[in-house]
Design a protein around this motif. Structure first.
Motif, PDB file in Angstrom:
ATOM      1  N   ALA A  25     -11.014  -1.274  -1.829  1.00 12.94           N
ATOM      2  CA  ALA A  25      -9.632  -1.731  -2.028  1.00 12.94           C
ATOM      3  C   ALA A  25      -9.587  -3.083  -2.720  1.00 12.94           C
ATOM      4  O   ALA A  25      -8.544  -3.485  -3.244  1.00 12.94           O
ATOM      5  CB  ALA A  25      -8.902  -1.795  -0.699  1.00 12.94           C
ATOM      6  N   SER A  50      -3.726   3.682   1.571  1.00 12.57           N
ATOM      7  CA  SER A  50      -4.623   2.541   1.561  1.00 12.57           C
ATOM      8  C   SER A  50      -5.972   2.926   2.148  1.00 12.57           C
ATOM      9  O   SER A  50      -6.146   3.993   2.736  1.00 12.57           O
ATOM     10  CB  SER A  50      -4.034   1.391   2.385  1.00 12.57           C
ATOM     11  OG  SER A  50      -4.108   1.696   3.778  1.00 12.57           O
ATOM     12  N   TRP A  58       0.814  -1.211   0.000  1.00  8.22           N
ATOM     13  CA  TRP A  58       0.000   0.000   0.000  1.00  8.22           C
ATOM     14  C   TRP A  58       0.854   1.270   0.000  1.00  8.22           C
ATOM     15  O   TRP A  58       0.396   2.315  -0.442  1.00  8.22           O
ATOM     16  CB  TRP A  58      -0.937   0.005   1.212  1.00  8.22           C
ATOM     17  CG  TRP A  58      -1.946  -1.092   1.179  1.00  8.22           C
ATOM     18  CD1 TRP A  58      -2.426  -1.739   0.073  1.00  8.22           C
ATOM     19  CD2 TRP A  58      -2.601  -1.696   2.300  1.00  8.22           C
ATOM     20  NE1 TRP A  58      -3.337  -2.707   0.433  1.00  8.22           N
ATOM     21  CE2 TRP A  58      -3.470  -2.710   1.803  1.00  8.22           C
ATOM     22  CE3 TRP A  58      -2.553  -1.499   3.670  1.00  8.22           C
ATOM     23  CZ2 TRP A  58      -4.266  -3.490   2.626  1.00  8.22           C
ATOM     24  CZ3 TRP A  58      -3.349  -2.277   4.501  1.00  8.22           C
ATOM     25  CH2 TRP A  58      -4.191  -3.261   3.985  1.00  8.22           C
TER      26      TRP A  58
END
Length: 321
Positions: free
Chosen positions: A214, A172, A168
């Protein structure tokens, strides 16, 4: 038919030294892999389920039972829901999509990962992951706590969190508390694993370690980083407690049987989840019910049949079944 997210597919390809083996007849692969499909479409729901068949019953049966059970349960729920909606359903049709990828197929192991998507209304489908790891040549299914000793879960957690943060790069849709919950030192957090020749791949469905936006996540842990933490015998029963400290006939019996030991681990995981998600006022009731059940279980003595029944009933109760 590669179905893994880009990150996971890249991990597997790099670790295995080749693209995913998705069809039969791959060079050096001992199992012939065919795709079995369950496809059904009505005005209210669509089912597209795909799972592998190899011809080895010990490999095929668990995946077939799981995939067909998933499809049957989805259809049952869809038909019940739309019957209750009458002529005015609140939204469009439901859908179930299940696809798979063969991550490893050699003389040592056969490993399959599934990606599941279920839409029953809402902003987006619910996505989940399931993996199956088999030891060859007999197709013995193995689970992570049976491969690694208890101390390994701390190291796996440490490595997984570090790899996620590295991927990340400080940008993130997650935070430290989310990572601690979804990738902390709990075997259940790493249930979706794939054992490759030189690495351990762990997959996380959306929401487990980061926000839905994500997407699913995956980490690759070199087995060299876990040196000295593997068990010698991966087929030995491993319950949720230390068999070296088994002090009753019941505990000794649990430690003598792989199936019952796995049920014990499943129950322990389900109990922790029930406590975690119970309202503050209901946690005491969950604990009291668990203590009462332990007395029932212990009354089985060394009877494996009785123990199996006791665990099955408790698992149903903990899952709300």
């Amino acid at each position: 038919m590669s179905v893994f997210p880009k990150r996971t597919g890249a991990i597997i390809a790099a670790s295995a030294g080749a693209a995913l083996m998705m069809t039969s007849g791959a060079a050096g692969a001992p199992l012939h892999v065919e795709t079995v499909s369950i496809e059904r479409s009505t005005k209210n729901y669509d089912v597209n389920v795909h799972y592998p068949r190899t011809g080895l019953a010990t490999v095929d049966r668990p995946m077939q039972e799981w995939a067909t059970g998933l499809a049957d349960e989805f259809v049952k729920q869809a038909e019940e829901d739309f019957a209750s909606f009458g002529d005015d359903p609140p939204f469009g049709s439901y859908s179930l999509d299940l696809s798979f990828g063969v991550a490893r197929n050699d003389e040592t192991a056969f490993v399959v990962g599934f990606d599941e998507g279920i839409y029953t209304g809402g902003a987006h489908p619910n996505q989940d992951i399931e993996t199956f790891n088999y030891l060859m040549p007999d197709g013995w299914r193995v689970f992570l706590p049976e491969i690694f000793d208890p101390l390994a879960v701390e190291r796996i957690s440490e490595l997984a969190i570090a790899d996620l943060k590295r991927q990340w790069g400080g940008d993130s849709l997650s935070d430290d508390d989310w990572l601690k919950s979804g990738a902390g030192p709990d075997w259940d957090n790493f249930r979706d694993f794939m054992l490759l020749p030189n690495s351990l791949v762990i997959r996380f469905p959306p929401y487990q370690v980061a926000a839905y936006a994500a997407g699913p996540q995956a980490v690759e842990l070199p087995l060299a980083e876990l040196k000295g933490l593997m068990r010698r015998d991966w087929r030995t029963p491993v319950p949720s407690f230390d068999c070296a400290r088994a002090g009753t006939a019941t505990e000794t019996a649990i430690c003598s049987d792989v199936v019952v030991a796995r049920l014990d681990r499943d129950m322990s995981d389900a109990y922790r989840r029930a406590l975690r998600y119970a309202d503050d006022g209901k946690q005491t009731a969950v604990r009291d019910a668990q203590r009462a059940w332990i007395n029932v279980r212990n009354a089985c003595g060394s009877s494996l049949l009785c123990l199996t029944s006791a665990y099955d009933e408790r698992l149903k109760a903990l899952s709300g079944g």
